[in-house]
Design a protein around this motif. Structure first.
Motif, PDB file in Angstrom:
ATOM      1  N   ALA A  55      20.972  42.823  31.978  1.00 34.15           N
ATOM      2  CA  ALA A  55      21.583  41.532  32.309  1.00 34.15           C
ATOM      3  C   ALA A  55      21.346  40.522  31.195  1.00 34.15           C
ATOM      4  O   ALA A  55      22.261  39.760  30.844  1.00 34.15           O
ATOM      5  CB  ALA A  55      21.022  41.003  33.633  1.00 34.15           C
ATOM      6  N   TYR A  56      20.141  40.509  30.646  1.00 33.51           N
ATOM      7  CA  TYR A  56      19.847  39.564  29.568  1.00 33.51           C
ATOM      8  C   TYR A  56      20.772  39.814  28.372  1.00 33.51           C
ATOM      9  O   TYR A  56      21.404  38.885  27.859  1.00 33.51           O
ATOM     10  CB  TYR A  56      18.384  39.657  29.116  1.00 33.51           C
ATOM     11  CG  TYR A  56      18.157  38.900  27.840  1.00 33.51           C
ATOM     12  CD1 TYR A  56      18.155  37.512  27.835  1.00 33.51           C
ATOM     13  CD2 TYR A  56      18.026  39.564  26.629  1.00 33.51           C
ATOM     14  CE1 TYR A  56      17.994  36.804  26.656  1.00 33.51           C
ATOM     15  CE2 TYR A  56      17.867  38.861  25.451  1.00 33.51           C
ATOM     16  CZ  TYR A  56      17.852  37.482  25.470  1.00 33.51           C
ATOM     17  OH  TYR A  56      17.717  36.793  24.298  1.00 33.51           O
ATOM     18  N   VAL A  57      20.851  41.064  27.946  1.00 37.10           N
ATOM     19  CA  VAL A  57      21.641  41.391  26.748  1.00 37.10           C
ATOM     20  C   VAL A  57      23.116  41.062  26.967  1.00 37.10           C
ATOM     21  O   VAL A  57      23.747  40.415  26.119  1.00 37.10           O
ATOM     22  CB  VAL A  57      21.454  42.876  26.363  1.00 37.10           C
ATOM     23  CG1 VAL A  57      22.439  43.293  25.288  1.00 37.10           C
ATOM     24  CG2 VAL A  57      20.025  43.125  25.903  1.00 37.10           C
ATOM     25  N   THR A  58      23.667  41.475  28.103  1.00 39.11           N
ATOM     26  CA  THR A  58      25.098  41.239  28.336  1.00 39.11           C
ATOM     27  C   THR A  58      25.393  39.760  28.585  1.00 39.11           C
ATOM     28  O   THR A  58      26.378  39.239  28.054  1.00 39.11           O
ATOM     29  CB  THR A  58      25.606  42.088  29.516  1.00 39.11           C
ATOM     30  OG1 THR A  58      24.817  41.828  30.678  1.00 39.11           O
ATOM     31  CG2 THR A  58      25.558  43.560  29.176  1.00 39.11           C
ATOM     32  N   ASN A  59      24.557  39.097  29.374  1.00 40.56           N
ATOM     33  CA  ASN A  59      24.788  37.673  29.629  1.00 40.56           C
ATOM     34  C   ASN A  59      24.622  36.848  28.366  1.00 40.56           C
ATOM     35  O   ASN A  59      25.366  35.900  28.130  1.00 40.56           O
ATOM     36  CB  ASN A  59      23.841  37.152  30.718  1.00 40.56           C
ATOM     37  CG  ASN A  59      24.270  37.590  32.092  1.00 40.56           C
ATOM     38  OD1 ASN A  59      25.433  37.824  32.355  1.00 40.56           O
ATOM     39  ND2 ASN A  59      23.310  37.718  32.983  1.00 40.56           N
ATOM     40  N   ARG A  60      23.644  37.213  27.553  1.00 47.42           N
ATOM     41  CA  ARG A  60      23.394  36.470  26.309  1.00 47.42           C
ATOM     42  C   ARG A  60      24.631  36.488  25.423  1.00 47.42           C
ATOM     43  O   ARG A  60      25.040  35.476  24.883  1.00 47.42           O
ATOM     44  CB  ARG A  60      22.207  37.109  25.579  1.00 47.42           C
ATOM     45  CG  ARG A  60      21.876  36.454  24.290  1.00 47.42           C
ATOM     46  CD  ARG A  60      20.702  37.196  23.616  1.00 47.42           C
ATOM     47  NE  ARG A  60      20.134  36.379  22.588  1.00 47.42           N
ATOM     48  CZ  ARG A  60      20.644  36.265  21.363  1.00 47.42           C
ATOM     49  NH1 ARG A  60      21.727  36.934  21.037  1.00 47.42           N
ATOM     50  NH2 ARG A  60      20.088  35.476  20.473  1.00 47.42           N
ATOM     51  N   LYS A  61      25.213  37.669  25.289  1.00 45.89           N
ATOM     52  CA  LYS A  61      26.320  37.822  24.345  1.00 45.89           C
ATOM     53  C   LYS A  61      27.670  37.417  24.938  1.00 45.89           C
ATOM     54  O   LYS A  61      28.418  36.665  24.328  1.00 45.89           O
ATOM     55  CB  LYS A  61      26.373  39.265  23.864  1.00 45.89           C
ATOM     56  CG  LYS A  61      27.454  39.514  22.861  1.00 45.89           C
ATOM     57  CD  LYS A  61      27.335  40.873  22.228  1.00 45.89           C
ATOM     58  CE  LYS A  61      28.468  41.068  21.269  1.00 45.89           C
ATOM     59  NZ  LYS A  61      28.055  41.242  19.915  1.00 45.89           N
ATOM     60  N   TRP A  62      28.000  37.924  26.141  1.00 45.16           N
ATOM     61  CA  TRP A  62      29.365  37.787  26.641  1.00 45.16           C
ATOM     62  C   TRP A  62      29.549  36.724  27.720  1.00 45.16           C
ATOM     63  O   TRP A  62      30.680  36.366  28.020  1.00 45.16           O
ATOM     64  CB  TRP A  62      29.869  39.132  27.153  1.00 45.16           C
ATOM     65  CG  TRP A  62      30.121  40.088  26.032  1.00 45.16           C
ATOM     66  CD1 TRP A  62      31.067  39.966  25.067  1.00 45.16           C
ATOM     67  CD2 TRP A  62      29.397  41.269  25.754  1.00 45.16           C
ATOM     68  NE1 TRP A  62      30.976  41.024  24.197  1.00 45.16           N
ATOM     69  CE2 TRP A  62      29.954  41.850  24.601  1.00 45.16           C
ATOM     70  CE3 TRP A  62      28.328  41.919  26.360  1.00 45.16           C
ATOM     71  CZ2 TRP A  62      29.484  43.025  24.060  1.00 45.16           C
ATOM     72  CZ3 TRP A  62      27.861  43.092  25.809  1.00 45.16           C
ATOM     73  CH2 TRP A  62      28.442  43.633  24.678  1.00 45.16           C
ATOM     74  N   ALA A  68      21.055  31.606  19.883  1.00 46.27           N
ATOM     75  CA  ALA A  68      19.673  31.775  19.422  1.00 46.27           C
ATOM     76  C   ALA A  68      19.649  32.896  18.392  1.00 46.27           C
ATOM     77  O   ALA A  68      20.162  33.984  18.633  1.00 46.27           O
ATOM     78  CB  ALA A  68      18.764  32.110  20.597  1.00 46.27           C
ATOM     79  N   ASN A  69      19.060  32.616  17.245  1.00 46.65           N
ATOM     80  CA  ASN A  69      19.075  33.630  16.190  1.00 46.65           C
ATOM     81  C   ASN A  69      17.730  33.817  15.494  1.00 46.65           C
ATOM     82  O   ASN A  69      17.605  34.660  14.623  1.00 46.65           O
ATOM     83  CB  ASN A  69      20.166  33.327  15.168  1.00 46.65           C
ATOM     84  CG  ASN A  69      20.011  31.953  14.565  1.00 46.65           C
ATOM     85  OD1 ASN A  69      19.024  31.257  14.803  1.00 46.65           O
ATOM     86  ND2 ASN A  69      20.989  31.543  13.788  1.00 46.65           N
ATOM     87  N   GLU A  72      11.662  33.416  17.350  1.00 46.78           N
ATOM     88  CA  GLU A  72      11.024  32.490  18.292  1.00 46.78           C
ATOM     89  C   GLU A  72      11.968  32.078  19.423  1.00 46.78           C
ATOM     90  O   GLU A  72      11.591  32.094  20.595  1.00 46.78           O
ATOM     91  CB  GLU A  72      10.524  31.256  17.551  1.00 46.78           C
ATOM     92  CG  GLU A  72       9.803  30.267  18.432  1.00 46.78           C
ATOM     93  CD  GLU A  72       9.357  29.036  17.664  1.00 46.78           C
ATOM     94  OE1 GLU A  72       9.310  27.962  18.281  1.00 46.78           O
ATOM     95  OE2 GLU A  72       9.074  29.147  16.449  1.00 46.78           O
ATOM     96  N   THR A  73      13.196  31.732  19.084  1.00 46.09           N
ATOM     97  CA  THR A  73      14.132  31.283  20.119  1.00 46.09           C
ATOM     98  C   THR A  73      14.580  32.441  21.009  1.00 46.09           C
ATOM     99  O   THR A  73      14.771  32.246  22.213  1.00 46.09           O
ATOM    100  CB  THR A  73      15.361  30.582  19.499  1.00 46.09           C
ATOM    101  OG1 THR A  73      15.988  31.455  18.565  1.00 46.09           O
ATOM    102  CG2 THR A  73      14.981  29.285  18.839  1.00 46.09           C
ATOM    103  N   ILE A  74      14.719  33.619  20.443  1.00 45.52           N
ATOM    104  CA  ILE A  74      15.109  34.790  21.243  1.00 45.52           C
ATOM    105  C   ILE A  74      13.995  35.165  22.208  1.00 45.52           C
ATOM    106  O   ILE A  74      14.242  35.435  23.385  1.00 45.52           O
ATOM    107  CB  ILE A  74      15.512  35.968  20.339  1.00 45.52           C
ATOM    108  CG1 ILE A  74      16.820  35.636  19.611  1.00 45.52           C
ATOM    109  CG2 ILE A  74      15.660  37.254  21.146  1.00 45.52           C
ATOM    110  CD1 ILE A  74      17.212  36.624  18.540  1.00 45.52           C
ATOM    111  N   VAL A  75      12.754  35.172  21.732  1.00 43.88           N
ATOM    112  CA  VAL A  75      11.616  35.484  22.611  1.00 43.88           C
ATOM    113  C   VAL A  75      11.515  34.447  23.722  1.00 43.88           C
ATOM    114  O   VAL A  75      11.290  34.793  24.891  1.00 43.88           O
ATOM    115  CB  VAL A  75      10.298  35.587  21.799  1.00 43.88           C
ATOM    116  CG1 VAL A  75       9.091  35.598  22.713  1.00 43.88           C
ATOM    117  CG2 VAL A  75      10.313  36.817  20.913  1.00 43.88           C
ATOM    118  N   LYS A  76      11.697  33.197  23.395  1.00 38.19           N
ATOM    119  CA  LYS A  76      11.656  32.131  24.406  1.00 38.19           C
ATOM    120  C   LYS A  76      12.759  32.346  25.441  1.00 38.19           C
ATOM    121  O   LYS A  76      12.548  32.174  26.647  1.00 38.19           O
ATOM    122  CB  LYS A  76      11.813  30.770  23.726  1.00 38.19           C
ATOM    123  CG  LYS A  76      11.702  29.602  24.660  1.00 38.19           C
ATOM    124  CD  LYS A  76      11.805  28.284  23.914  1.00 38.19           C
ATOM    125  CE  LYS A  76      11.732  27.117  24.869  1.00 38.19           C
ATOM    126  NZ  LYS A  76      11.880  25.836  24.199  1.00 38.19           N
TER     127      LYS A  76
END
Length: 106
Positions: A55-62, A68-69, A72-76
């Protein structure tokens, strides 16, 4: 039809990946419980982690189009996402317990 797709362009991917997340949860649980023979608790935890990660991967992208790149921001972002999912899980558990305690399911 095109106007409906345009109107709901943010909701459609959210619903689609929500259904896919549920499928990931069910499939991983089944594999863990039936193919690998792990117990209910371990199968449930592994399935939940796999589903939330998916869910994180798909929601983050699509869905949310995260920008976030940095590490630090990705881990947060990941920690926040997992934390909110865990809170949601415990709220649902609380609702199940209160419904079962107050009904004839005892």
């Amino acid at each position: 039809m095109r106007s409906l797709v345009e109107k709901y362009k943010d909701i459609i991917p959210y619903l689609f990946f929500g259904v896919c997340t549920t499928l990931v949860n069910v499939v991983v649980y089944w594999l863990m419980a039936h193919l690998f023979g792990t117990g209910v608790m371990v199968s449930t935890i592994v399935a939940w982690i796999a589903a939330v990660l998916f869910a994180y991967v798909t929601n983050r992208k699509w869905v949310f189009h995260s920008e976030a790149n940095t590490r630090e921001t990705i881990v947060k972002e990941i920690i926040s996402f997992f934390w909110l999912q865990a809170c949601h899980r415990f709220c649902r558990l609380g609702m199940y317990v209160s419904v079962c305690d107050s009904s004839s399911f005892q």
